[in-house]
Design a protein around this motif. Structure first.
Motif, PDB file in Angstrom:
ATOM      1  N   ARG A   1      45.522  68.545-125.887  1.00 32.54           N
ATOM      2  CA  ARG A   1      44.979  69.619-124.835  1.00 32.54           C
ATOM      3  C   ARG A   1      43.908  70.155-125.748  1.00 32.54           C
ATOM      4  O   ARG A   1      44.219  70.322-126.972  1.00 32.54           O
ATOM      5  CB  ARG A   1      45.952  70.391-124.474  1.00 32.54           C
ATOM      6  N   HIS A   2      42.603  70.054-125.177  1.00 31.72           N
ATOM      7  CA  HIS A   2      41.415  70.742-125.939  1.00 31.72           C
ATOM      8  C   HIS A   2      40.583  71.412-124.820  1.00 31.72           C
ATOM      9  O   HIS A   2      40.124  70.640-123.929  1.00 31.72           O
ATOM     10  CB  HIS A   2      40.728  69.505-126.682  1.00 31.72           C
ATOM     11  N   ALA A   3      40.231  72.593-125.253  1.00 21.98           N
ATOM     12  CA  ALA A   3      39.488  73.330-124.089  1.00 21.98           C
ATOM     13  C   ALA A   3      38.351  74.228-124.607  1.00 21.98           C
ATOM     14  O   ALA A   3      38.608  74.655-125.739  1.00 21.98           O
ATOM     15  CB  ALA A   3      40.265  74.233-123.107  1.00 21.98           C
ATOM     16  N   PHE A   4      37.258  74.041-123.974  1.00 27.31           N
ATOM     17  CA  PHE A   4      36.092  75.179-124.347  1.00 27.31           C
ATOM     18  C   PHE A   4      35.072  75.268-123.450  1.00 27.31           C
ATOM     19  O   PHE A   4      35.216  74.698-122.347  1.00 27.31           O
ATOM     20  CB  PHE A   4      35.299  74.215-125.711  1.00 27.31           C
ATOM     21  N   ALA A   5      34.391  76.411-123.517  1.00 29.94           N
ATOM     22  CA  ALA A   5      33.387  76.870-122.401  1.00 29.94           C
ATOM     23  C   ALA A   5      32.053  77.251-123.313  1.00 29.94           C
ATOM     24  O   ALA A   5      32.208  77.600-124.187  1.00 29.94           O
ATOM     25  CB  ALA A   5      34.068  77.933-121.501  1.00 29.94           C
ATOM     26  N   HIS A   6      30.937  77.198-122.401  1.00 30.48           N
ATOM     27  CA  HIS A   6      29.834  77.761-122.817  1.00 30.48           C
ATOM     28  C   HIS A   6      28.873  78.016-121.672  1.00 30.48           C
ATOM     29  O   HIS A   6      29.259  77.552-120.496  1.00 30.48           O
ATOM     30  CB  HIS A   6      29.048  76.751-123.788  1.00 30.48           C
ATOM     31  N   ARG A   7      28.024  78.834-122.026  1.00 27.97           N
ATOM     32  CA  ARG A   7      26.941  79.352-120.833  1.00 27.97           C
ATOM     33  C   ARG A   7      25.520  79.016-121.223  1.00 27.97           C
ATOM     34  O   ARG A   7      25.224  78.658-122.223  1.00 27.97           O
ATOM     35  CB  ARG A   7      26.963  81.045-120.987  1.00 27.97           C
ATOM     36  N   THR A   8      24.936  78.448-120.076  1.00 29.65           N
ATOM     37  CA  THR A   8      23.717  78.286-120.163  1.00 29.65           C
ATOM     38  C   THR A   8      22.808  78.402-118.934  1.00 29.65           C
ATOM     39  O   THR A   8      23.413  79.235-117.962  1.00 29.65           O
ATOM     40  CB  THR A   8      23.517  76.778-120.400  1.00 29.65           C
ATOM     41  N   HIS A   9      21.697  78.012-118.559  1.00 26.93           N
ATOM     42  CA  HIS A   9      21.096  78.381-117.263  1.00 26.93           C
ATOM     43  C   HIS A   9      20.677  76.686-116.968  1.00 26.93           C
ATOM     44  O   HIS A   9      20.223  75.979-117.759  1.00 26.93           O
ATOM     45  CB  HIS A   9      19.891  79.016-117.264  1.00 26.93           C
ATOM     46  N   LEU A  10      20.536  76.418-115.573  1.00 24.24           N
ATOM     47  CA  LEU A  10      20.182  75.234-115.112  1.00 24.24           C
ATOM     48  C   LEU A  10      19.297  75.540-113.949  1.00 24.24           C
ATOM     49  O   LEU A  10      19.231  76.549-113.378  1.00 24.24           O
ATOM     50  CB  LEU A  10      21.188  74.541-114.276  1.00 24.24           C
ATOM     51  N   TRP A  11      18.554  74.530-113.800  1.00 27.80           N
ATOM     52  CA  TRP A  11      17.097  74.316-112.607  1.00 27.80           C
ATOM     53  C   TRP A  11      17.644  73.746-111.454  1.00 27.80           C
ATOM     54  O   TRP A  11      18.281  72.650-111.662  1.00 27.80           O
ATOM     55  CB  TRP A  11      15.953  74.060-113.182  1.00 27.80           C
ATOM     56  N   LEU A  12      17.281  74.115-110.453  1.00 24.76           N
ATOM     57  CA  LEU A  12      17.369  73.458-109.027  1.00 24.76           C
ATOM     58  C   LEU A  12      15.989  73.277-108.722  1.00 24.76           C
ATOM     59  O   LEU A  12      15.372  74.265-108.187  1.00 24.76           O
ATOM     60  CB  LEU A  12      18.327  74.068-108.068  1.00 24.76           C
ATOM     61  N   VAL A  13      15.406  72.154-108.376  1.00 23.12           N
ATOM     62  CA  VAL A  13      14.033  71.840-108.178  1.00 23.12           C
ATOM     63  C   VAL A  13      13.917  70.756-107.230  1.00 23.12           C
ATOM     64  O   VAL A  13      14.601  69.983-106.950  1.00 23.12           O
ATOM     65  CB  VAL A  13      13.140  71.646-109.515  1.00 23.12           C
ATOM     66  N   ASP A  14      12.757  70.850-106.364  1.00 25.38           N
ATOM     67  CA  ASP A  14      12.284  70.020-105.595  1.00 25.38           C
ATOM     68  C   ASP A  14      11.542  68.852-106.137  1.00 25.38           C
ATOM     69  O   ASP A  14      10.567  69.224-106.925  1.00 25.38           O
ATOM     70  CB  ASP A  14      11.789  70.566-104.218  1.00 25.38           C
ATOM     71  N   LEU A  15      11.883  67.729-106.115  1.00 22.24           N
ATOM     72  CA  LEU A  15      11.191  66.592-106.950  1.00 22.24           C
ATOM     73  C   LEU A  15       9.797  66.409-106.533  1.00 22.24           C
ATOM     74  O   LEU A  15       8.972  65.947-107.080  1.00 22.24           O
ATOM     75  CB  LEU A  15      11.728  65.292-106.808  1.00 22.24           C
ATOM     76  N   ASP A  16       9.275  66.928-105.218  1.00 21.64           N
ATOM     77  CA  ASP A  16       8.027  66.822-104.690  1.00 21.64           C
ATOM     78  C   ASP A  16       7.236  68.148-105.064  1.00 21.64           C
ATOM     79  O   ASP A  16       5.891  68.274-104.781  1.00 21.64           O
ATOM     80  CB  ASP A  16       7.888  66.548-103.118  1.00 21.64           C
ATOM     81  N   ARG A  17       7.928  69.114-105.455  1.00 22.07           N
ATOM     82  CA  ARG A  17       7.277  70.280-105.647  1.00 22.07           C
ATOM     83  C   ARG A  17       7.750  70.939-106.912  1.00 22.07           C
ATOM     84  O   ARG A  17       8.380  72.061-107.027  1.00 22.07           O
ATOM     85  CB  ARG A  17       7.458  71.583-104.441  1.00 22.07           C
ATOM     86  N   LEU A  18       7.655  70.375-107.948  1.00 21.30           N
ATOM     87  CA  LEU A  18       8.046  70.861-109.202  1.00 21.30           C
ATOM     88  C   LEU A  18       7.498  72.013-109.729  1.00 21.30           C
ATOM     89  O   LEU A  18       6.378  72.430-109.253  1.00 21.30           O
ATOM     90  CB  LEU A  18       7.978  69.942-110.523  1.00 21.30           C
ATOM     91  N   PRO A  19       8.297  73.133-110.500  1.00 20.61           N
ATOM     92  CA  PRO A  19       7.565  74.548-110.695  1.00 20.61           C
ATOM     93  C   PRO A  19       6.417  74.608-111.254  1.00 20.61           C
ATOM     94  O   PRO A  19       6.137  73.669-112.401  1.00 20.61           O
ATOM     95  CB  PRO A  19       8.758  75.196-111.286  1.00 20.61           C
ATOM     96  N   PRO A  20       5.245  75.057-110.950  1.00 26.78           N
ATOM     97  CA  PRO A  20       4.270  75.272-111.481  1.00 26.78           C
ATOM     98  C   PRO A  20       4.255  76.264-112.609  1.00 26.78           C
ATOM     99  O   PRO A  20       3.552  77.359-112.533  1.00 26.78           O
ATOM    100  CB  PRO A  20       3.259  75.769-110.388  1.00 26.78           C
ATOM    101  N   VAL A  21       4.909  75.959-113.706  1.00 29.05           N
ATOM    102  CA  VAL A  21       4.916  76.772-114.708  1.00 29.05           C
ATOM    103  C   VAL A  21       3.671  76.998-115.444  1.00 29.05           C
ATOM    104  O   VAL A  21       2.868  76.155-115.882  1.00 29.05           O
ATOM    105  CB  VAL A  21       5.991  76.329-115.751  1.00 29.05           C
TER     106      VAL A  21
END
Length: 255
Positions: free
Chosen positions: A28-48
């Motif tokens: 048994r081995h457990a761990f967790a971490h925090r991050t951020h993920l993007w949800l994007v439309d492949l035809d309208r990628l974010p205009p960063v």
């Protein structure tokens, strides 16, 4: 437009996420971490805007496919080879963006709709730290698929994944369980809350999780070392997995 309405000035969403990994066999081995993920439309990628592009870039070269084609073109080609034609239907991608010149995505997901707005399939794209990748095509979720790819040096290529990957809304709630002879061996969950993607949220997400993709790689290395020190044996790679290798920097084993 089908699926969730992506809020914010960029027509995309950022999910503040907690990712957990729980290994139950052979130890048994457990761990967790925090991050951020993007949800994007492949035809309208974010205009960063250009000044913020070091913080978030979406490149086809960071995913499988033919160099020079777009993310959408490469995904359409993958689906067409398997008899799936979207006819221009919407595709939503959940991923980490390239940040500060680095990206590592253990899992990228694509929710694929046809022209009429029906969710046709989900594609789970897995990357390991050896620079290899594999895609699983799921007609629906939850779904069980054979494990076909060497992700971790501590698991052989056998067993089956039970994937529950509902289309994200205000909340993100995903799980993948690896079943092996004898019962469940590993479960990963991804849970998060949606925020509108725009300059302010990108800056806040970067402050909360600086060097997010590099942190994932370092965390994987740390957990792999912990497992080695606990005496977990390394499993040899099957030769067939070498066919998916891409020319990229070698990283640490995935725990």
């Amino acid at each position: 437009m089908t699926g969730p309405v992506l809020p914010g000035p960029w027509g995309a969403a950022l999910y503040e996420c907690r990712i957990t990994h729980v290994r139950t066999a052979p130890l048994r081995h457990a761990f967790a971490h925090r991050t951020h993920l993007w949800l994007v439309d492949l035809d309208r990628l974010p205009p960063v805007p250009r000044p913020l592009r070091p913080l978030a870039a979406f490149r086809a070269a960071d995913h499988p496919g033919v160099p020079g084609l777009t993310l959408r073109q490469n995904l359409d080609a993958y689906l067409a080879d398997r008899g799936v034609v979207l006819d221009g239907g919407r595709v939503l991608m959940l991923t980490q963006a390239r940040a500060f010149g680095h990206v590592f995505n253990p899992l990228t997901l694509y929710w694929c709709h046809d022209a009429g707005g029906t969710l046709v399939c989900t594609v789970a794209e897995v990357h390991n730290t050896y620079g290899q990748h594999h895609r699983y095509l799921l007609p629906a979720t939850p779904a069980t698929v054979p494990k076909e790819f060497y992700v971790s040096p501590f698991f052989p290529v056998d067993g089956a994944y039970r994937m529950r990957l509902p289309l994200p809304g205000e909340r993100l709630d995903l799980s993948i369980r690896l079943d092996r002879p004898g019962g469940p061996a590993f479960t990963a969950t991804v849970r998060g809350l949606r925020r509108p993607a725009g300059p302010r949220e990108l800056l806040l997400a970067t402050l909360r999780h600086p060097f997010a993709t590099l942190a994932v790689s370092l965390h994987i290395r740390y957990q792999g070392i912990r497992l080695l020190l606990r005496g977990l044996p390394v499993q040899p790679r099957d030769r067939r997995d070498r066919r998916t290798r891409r020319p990229r920097r070698r990283e640490a084993p995935t725990p």
